[in-house]
Structures are given as structure tokens and as C-alpha cells.
Design a protein around this motif. Sequence first.
Motif, PDB file in Angstrom:
ATOM      1  N   VAL A 156      32.954  33.994  48.089  1.00  0.00           N
ATOM      2  CA  VAL A 156      32.888  33.525  46.709  1.00  0.00           C
ATOM      3  C   VAL A 156      33.695  34.467  45.834  1.00  0.00           C
ATOM      4  O   VAL A 156      33.462  35.679  45.837  1.00  0.00           O
ATOM      5  CB  VAL A 156      31.438  33.448  46.193  1.00  0.00           C
ATOM      6  N   VAL A 157      34.648  33.904  45.106  1.00  0.00           N
ATOM      7  CA  VAL A 157      35.455  34.677  44.165  1.00  0.00           C
ATOM      8  C   VAL A 157      35.021  34.285  42.757  1.00  0.00           C
ATOM      9  O   VAL A 157      35.013  33.101  42.409  1.00  0.00           O
ATOM     10  CB  VAL A 157      36.960  34.381  44.341  1.00  0.00           C
ATOM     11  N   GLY A 158      34.661  35.265  41.950  1.00  0.00           N
ATOM     12  CA  GLY A 158      34.299  35.019  40.564  1.00  0.00           C
ATOM     13  C   GLY A 158      35.436  35.418  39.647  1.00  0.00           C
ATOM     14  O   GLY A 158      35.936  36.543  39.728  1.00  0.00           O
ATOM     15  N   ALA A 159      35.878  34.509  38.801  1.00  0.00           N
ATOM     16  CA  ALA A 159      36.935  34.804  37.831  1.00  0.00           C
ATOM     17  C   ALA A 159      36.304  34.928  36.447  1.00  0.00           C
ATOM     18  O   ALA A 159      35.501  34.078  36.042  1.00  0.00           O
ATOM     19  CB  ALA A 159      37.999  33.716  37.830  1.00  0.00           C
ATOM     20  N   VAL A 160      36.662  35.993  35.722  1.00  0.00           N
ATOM     21  CA  VAL A 160      36.066  36.278  34.418  1.00  0.00           C
ATOM     22  C   VAL A 160      37.156  36.631  33.415  1.00  0.00           C
ATOM     23  O   VAL A 160      38.280  36.962  33.794  1.00  0.00           O
ATOM     24  CB  VAL A 160      35.049  37.437  34.507  1.00  0.00           C
ATOM     25  N   SER A 161      36.817  36.554  32.136  1.00  0.00           N
ATOM     26  CA  SER A 161      37.804  36.821  31.092  1.00  0.00           C
ATOM     27  C   SER A 161      38.261  38.265  31.090  1.00  0.00           C
ATOM     28  O   SER A 161      39.408  38.569  30.748  1.00  0.00           O
ATOM     29  CB  SER A 161      37.218  36.466  29.722  1.00  0.00           C
ATOM     30  N   THR A 162      37.377  39.177  31.454  1.00  0.00           N
ATOM     31  CA  THR A 162      37.702  40.594  31.511  1.00  0.00           C
ATOM     32  C   THR A 162      36.773  41.263  32.503  1.00  0.00           C
ATOM     33  O   THR A 162      35.643  40.796  32.723  1.00  0.00           O
ATOM     34  CB  THR A 162      37.543  41.259  30.134  1.00  0.00           C
ATOM     35  N   LEU A 163      37.254  42.344  33.097  1.00  0.00           N
ATOM     36  CA  LEU A 163      36.400  43.102  34.007  1.00  0.00           C
ATOM     37  C   LEU A 163      35.506  44.067  33.239  1.00  0.00           C
ATOM     38  O   LEU A 163      34.673  44.747  33.836  1.00  0.00           O
ATOM     39  CB  LEU A 163      37.259  43.859  35.024  1.00  0.00           C
ATOM     40  N   GLY A 164      35.691  44.102  31.911  1.00  0.00           N
ATOM     41  CA  GLY A 164      34.839  44.936  31.062  1.00  0.00           C
ATOM     42  C   GLY A 164      33.502  44.286  30.777  1.00  0.00           C
ATOM     43  O   GLY A 164      33.155  43.254  31.350  1.00  0.00           O
ATOM     44  N   PHE A 165      32.729  44.884  29.871  1.00  0.00           N
ATOM     45  CA  PHE A 165      31.389  44.420  29.497  1.00  0.00           C
ATOM     46  C   PHE A 165      30.428  44.415  30.690  1.00  0.00           C
ATOM     47  O   PHE A 165      29.378  43.778  30.654  1.00  0.00           O
ATOM     48  CB  PHE A 165      31.416  43.007  28.893  1.00  0.00           C
ATOM     49  N   GLY A 166      30.813  45.098  31.782  1.00  0.00           N
ATOM     50  CA  GLY A 166      29.964  45.093  32.965  1.00  0.00           C
ATOM     51  C   GLY A 166      30.032  43.806  33.764  1.00  0.00           C
ATOM     52  O   GLY A 166      29.199  43.575  34.653  1.00  0.00           O
ATOM     53  N   LYS A 167      31.032  42.959  33.485  1.00  0.00           N
ATOM     54  CA  LYS A 167      31.087  41.648  34.139  1.00  0.00           C
ATOM     55  C   LYS A 167      31.327  41.751  35.640  1.00  0.00           C
ATOM     56  O   LYS A 167      30.741  40.982  36.419  1.00  0.00           O
ATOM     57  CB  LYS A 167      32.163  40.785  33.493  1.00  0.00           C
ATOM     58  N   ALA A 168      32.193  42.650  36.050  1.00  0.00           N
ATOM     59  CA  ALA A 168      32.492  42.752  37.479  1.00  0.00           C
ATOM     60  C   ALA A 168      31.238  43.089  38.269  1.00  0.00           C
ATOM     61  O   ALA A 168      30.932  42.457  39.284  1.00  0.00           O
ATOM     62  CB  ALA A 168      33.574  43.804  37.712  1.00  0.00           C
ATOM     63  N   GLU A 169      30.480  44.084  37.807  1.00  0.00           N
ATOM     64  CA  GLU A 169      29.258  44.477  38.503  1.00  0.00           C
ATOM     65  C   GLU A 169      28.219  43.364  38.467  1.00  0.00           C
ATOM     66  O   GLU A 169      27.519  43.109  39.451  1.00  0.00           O
ATOM     67  CB  GLU A 169      28.688  45.755  37.866  1.00  0.00           C
ATOM     68  N   PHE A 170      28.133  42.687  37.320  1.00  0.00           N
ATOM     69  CA  PHE A 170      27.169  41.604  37.160  1.00  0.00           C
ATOM     70  C   PHE A 170      27.440  40.478  38.148  1.00  0.00           C
ATOM     71  O   PHE A 170      26.534  40.001  38.851  1.00  0.00           O
ATOM     72  CB  PHE A 170      27.229  41.084  35.726  1.00  0.00           C
ATOM     73  N   VAL A 171      28.691  40.037  38.240  1.00  0.00           N
ATOM     74  CA  VAL A 171      29.046  38.909  39.101  1.00  0.00           C
ATOM     75  C   VAL A 171      28.909  39.290  40.573  1.00  0.00           C
ATOM     76  O   VAL A 171      28.446  38.487  41.394  1.00  0.00           O
ATOM     77  CB  VAL A 171      30.459  38.396  38.777  1.00  0.00           C
ATOM     78  N   ARG A 172      29.271  40.510  40.925  1.00  0.00           N
ATOM     79  CA  ARG A 172      29.067  40.942  42.319  1.00  0.00           C
ATOM     80  C   ARG A 172      27.577  40.966  42.657  1.00  0.00           C
ATOM     81  O   ARG A 172      27.180  40.635  43.775  1.00  0.00           O
ATOM     82  CB  ARG A 172      29.678  42.327  42.544  1.00  0.00           C
ATOM     83  N   GLY A 173      26.762  41.355  41.683  1.00  0.00           N
ATOM     84  CA  GLY A 173      25.327  41.384  41.911  1.00  0.00           C
ATOM     85  C   GLY A 173      24.724  40.014  42.146  1.00  0.00           C
ATOM     86  O   GLY A 173      23.625  39.896  42.696  1.00  0.00           O
ATOM     87  N   LEU A 174      25.446  38.976  41.745  1.00  0.00           N
ATOM     88  CA  LEU A 174      24.987  37.608  41.960  1.00  0.00           C
ATOM     89  C   LEU A 174      25.335  37.096  43.351  1.00  0.00           C
ATOM     90  O   LEU A 174      24.851  36.039  43.761  1.00  0.00           O
ATOM     91  CB  LEU A 174      25.626  36.669  40.923  1.00  0.00           C
ATOM     92  N   GLY A 175      26.203  37.840  44.052  1.00  0.00           N
ATOM     93  CA  GLY A 175      26.592  37.426  45.394  1.00  0.00           C
ATOM     94  C   GLY A 175      28.068  37.178  45.585  1.00  0.00           C
ATOM     95  O   GLY A 175      28.487  36.767  46.673  1.00  0.00           O
ATOM     96  N   ALA A 176      28.885  37.413  44.546  1.00  0.00           N
ATOM     97  CA  ALA A 176      30.327  37.218  44.690  1.00  0.00           C
ATOM     98  C   ALA A 176      30.926  38.325  45.555  1.00  0.00           C
ATOM     99  O   ALA A 176      30.539  39.490  45.441  1.00  0.00           O
ATOM    100  CB  ALA A 176      31.003  37.194  43.329  1.00  0.00           C
TER     101      ALA A 176
END
Length: 303
Positions: A156-176
Motif C-alpha cells: 500500500v502506497v499512501g500519497a499525501v500533500s506533504t510529508l510534514g505535519f507528521g503525515k508520513a508517520e501517521f500513514v505508515r502507522g495505518l499500515g502503508a
Amino acid sequence: MRRVRYEHTGGPLFLEDVPVPVTGPGELLVRAEAVGVTLPVVRKVIEAAEPIPLGGEVVAVGPGVTRFREGDRVTGLCFGHGYADYALLDETIASPVPAGASAVDAVALVRSGLVALGALEAARPTPGEAALITGAASGVGHLAVQLARSRGASRVVGAVSTLGFGKAEFVRGLGADEVVAYDCEHWGEPVDYALDAVGGDLLTPAVATLTPGGRLVAYSSGGGTVRAYDLLVGAKSVIGFQMARIARNEPRLYERWREELWRLFAEGALRPAVHGEFALEDAAKAHTAIESRSNLGKVVLRP
């Protein structure tokens, strides 16, 4: 009661005191405990133009109501003024909130989860396929990441507007397995299907990331254009998905999806995340969280 008011599209939001609405035939009056904030509503800033998910306690029922009574806890879509202490729900599109779940859980799970699950179903995934989820940290996207994994996605690849705001860690924590920003030149290895919540210029890289024969499910209100040639050379396809059509025309399927979401929630396989709980008087701040793309999960108002 208090209700959020606005004078024109894009104008300021402010509170006003108005009478509690009166139930009509087939309607429930609900004391709102949680109200979901969605991007389509934020974009239009016109209630009743887009449905507003809410959850709370039934305090009155209108003539002809048979499925609910006072004291029941329900969730559903409000097609009137939802940013308020009390709101009206049509009985036909209301559903009970299970024991052990809060109104916030219901608002974060049901509407966003239905869209995520419906978009996933439209992609017709098979176990072992790789998936791309855009808007992966959003109210819908963060559930889509988990649902894709539960349906057997190998990657699963998660694409986000920015890797900031903790988004990268958040999405990986969901299983990406991987998280990429929209402006990355390369979105990783090809995927078999993509669920796009953004639209616009993102459609081009999303299609480019698909394997030959891959499917892109577009469910965004953001518009955008796909070049026919980009589909032709890889025998790729684009599938449009609209939740409103399912709700109107396929009520049994709609109900089955809703039951599946609650089952996954009860099993701990689906975890709705809430970015923030805002008071009614802070509705403008809730809209800012959505517009700035800084939210991690669902944004909720708490009357």
C-alpha cells in the motif's frame, strides 16, 4: 439553540441563536454530539448543498417514524443545517450507533468509511495486488489505507500533500508500506489500482503509476482531466465512483457496506482517527484544518 451561520460562499462563520427545529413526517430530531467536517462542505460553505454526517441522541420523532424512538443513539446524513446543537435526520438514512461506539466514532467511521469502502469495491481488488491511496491522511483516505490492507493488498502506497505535519508517520502507522508527497518526481513501483480523493493535476501521476491493465477509481470533487492516450498505451481504465448514487439506488448494498464497517471496527481491524474536536464557535478553525491539508484523520465539531 446555537447554529453556525454564514452570509455568502467563502464568507466568515459565526454563531446565531435560532429556535430548535420541529420534526416533520419521517424525521428525527437529534441532539448533536458530533458533526463531521468534509472537504465538499468546506469548499462550498453552504449547508444543504452537501450532506453533513452527524451523530447523537434522538430527542423527538416525527409522524410515521417506526424504526427509532426517543433516547436512541443514531448517526446519519443531515441535508439541512448540520452545524448546530440540534439537527433533523430523515429516518430512512439514519442508522443506530452500536453499543461501545461513540458518536465521534460513528461520524468518523460511517460516512468516510462508506466512501472509502465503496471506492475500494469499485476497484475490484484481488488479494496480492498493490494499491495507491491519495489523500491518505484524510478522513476518507486514512480508512481506505486500512481497508485496502484488510482486503489483502500486498503493498500500500499512501500519497499525501506533504510529508510534514507528521503525515508520513501517521500513514505508515495505518499500515502503508510507503508514503510519498504529491510533488515527488517518482511515486514508487507501479500499483494495480489507485483510489484518488484529490483529482486535478494528481490524476496524471496517479495514472502513470498504474501497471498495464491498472484501474484508477476517481471519487474526488476536485475535477481534473485524464488523457485518453495515457490510458490506451497501458490498457488502463478510470472508474468514477459516487456515494450518493449507491445510497439512492442500492440501499441494500449501502446497508451491507455499513454493517461491514461496524464489524471491522468491532474486531479492531478498522481504527477511525480523529484529528481534532472543535466547538461550534470554532467551526472556522475546523475548516482551516481541512483547507490547509494539515489534518490527520477526521475533523469533527462537538456541539
